[in-house]
Scaffold this motif. Sequence first.
Motif, PDB file in Angstrom:
ATOM      1  N   ARG A  23       0.832  -1.386  -0.010  1.00  9.30           N
ATOM      2  CA  ARG A  23       0.128  -0.003  -0.082  1.00  9.30           C
ATOM      3  C   ARG A  23       1.102   1.221  -0.168  1.00  9.30           C
ATOM      4  N   GLN A  24       1.936   1.244   0.801  1.00  7.94           N
ATOM      5  CA  GLN A  24       2.891   2.301   0.900  1.00  7.94           C
ATOM      6  C   GLN A  24       4.211   1.839   0.434  1.00  7.94           C
ATOM      7  N   PRO A  25       4.725   2.191  -0.650  1.00  8.05           N
ATOM      8  CA  PRO A  25       5.956   1.952  -1.505  1.00  8.05           C
ATOM      9  C   PRO A  25       7.117   2.323  -0.533  1.00  8.05           C
ATOM     10  N   ASP A  26       8.032   1.216  -0.270  1.00  7.52           N
ATOM     11  CA  ASP A  26       9.384   1.341   0.253  1.00  7.52           C
ATOM     12  C   ASP A  26      10.100   0.165   0.054  1.00  7.52           C
ATOM     13  N   LYS A  56       7.323  -1.213  -4.813  1.00 10.58           N
ATOM     14  CA  LYS A  56       5.650  -1.426  -4.397  1.00 10.58           C
ATOM     15  C   LYS A  56       5.403  -3.009  -4.548  1.00 10.58           C
ATOM     16  N   SER A  57       6.145  -3.609  -5.332  1.00 10.30           N
ATOM     17  CA  SER A  57       5.526  -4.887  -5.739  1.00 10.30           C
ATOM     18  C   SER A  57       6.643  -5.962  -5.570  1.00 10.30           C
ATOM     19  N   ILE A  58       6.045  -7.392  -5.401  1.00 11.99           N
ATOM     20  CA  ILE A  58       6.765  -8.640  -5.359  1.00 11.99           C
ATOM     21  C   ILE A  58       6.331  -9.527  -6.168  1.00 11.99           C
ATOM     22  N   VAL A  85       7.077   5.035  10.826  1.00 13.96           N
ATOM     23  CA  VAL A  85       6.821   6.220  10.331  1.00 13.96           C
ATOM     24  C   VAL A  85       7.437   7.262  11.060  1.00 13.96           C
ATOM     25  N   ALA A  86       8.362   8.299  10.455  1.00 12.69           N
ATOM     26  CA  ALA A  86       8.774   9.283  11.314  1.00 12.69           C
ATOM     27  C   ALA A  86       7.566  10.236  11.521  1.00 12.69           C
TER      28      ALA A  86
END
Length: 98
Positions: A23-26, A56-58, A85-86
């Motif tokens: 949902r949140q790319p990292d 964002k994808s695997i 999350v900062a």
Amino acid sequence: GALVEREVSGNFGQDGELLVELRQPDFTTVVRITDTINAFAKRRYNQPVAKERDAKSIRLRKPKDITAARFLAEIEGLPVPTDEVARVVVDERTGTVV
């Protein structure tokens, strides 16, 4: 309510490949998830099954002799450490940023 006029055929897991998207790319999280899935798969199936594509994808390659639903059920509960999350806090009175 809805009216179903015709059946829409699906091909969930029929081609042996599945795509998981965050949902949140990292990049760090994608690599951690891939490593966790592959560590599990090496113990369970004697082969790695996951490969990161981007932030964002695997891509998952389903092992033989297992349904896509069962495969996803086995890996969906794996614990993966994530980055926190900062948080930025501003004191409005003094203008201090923490």
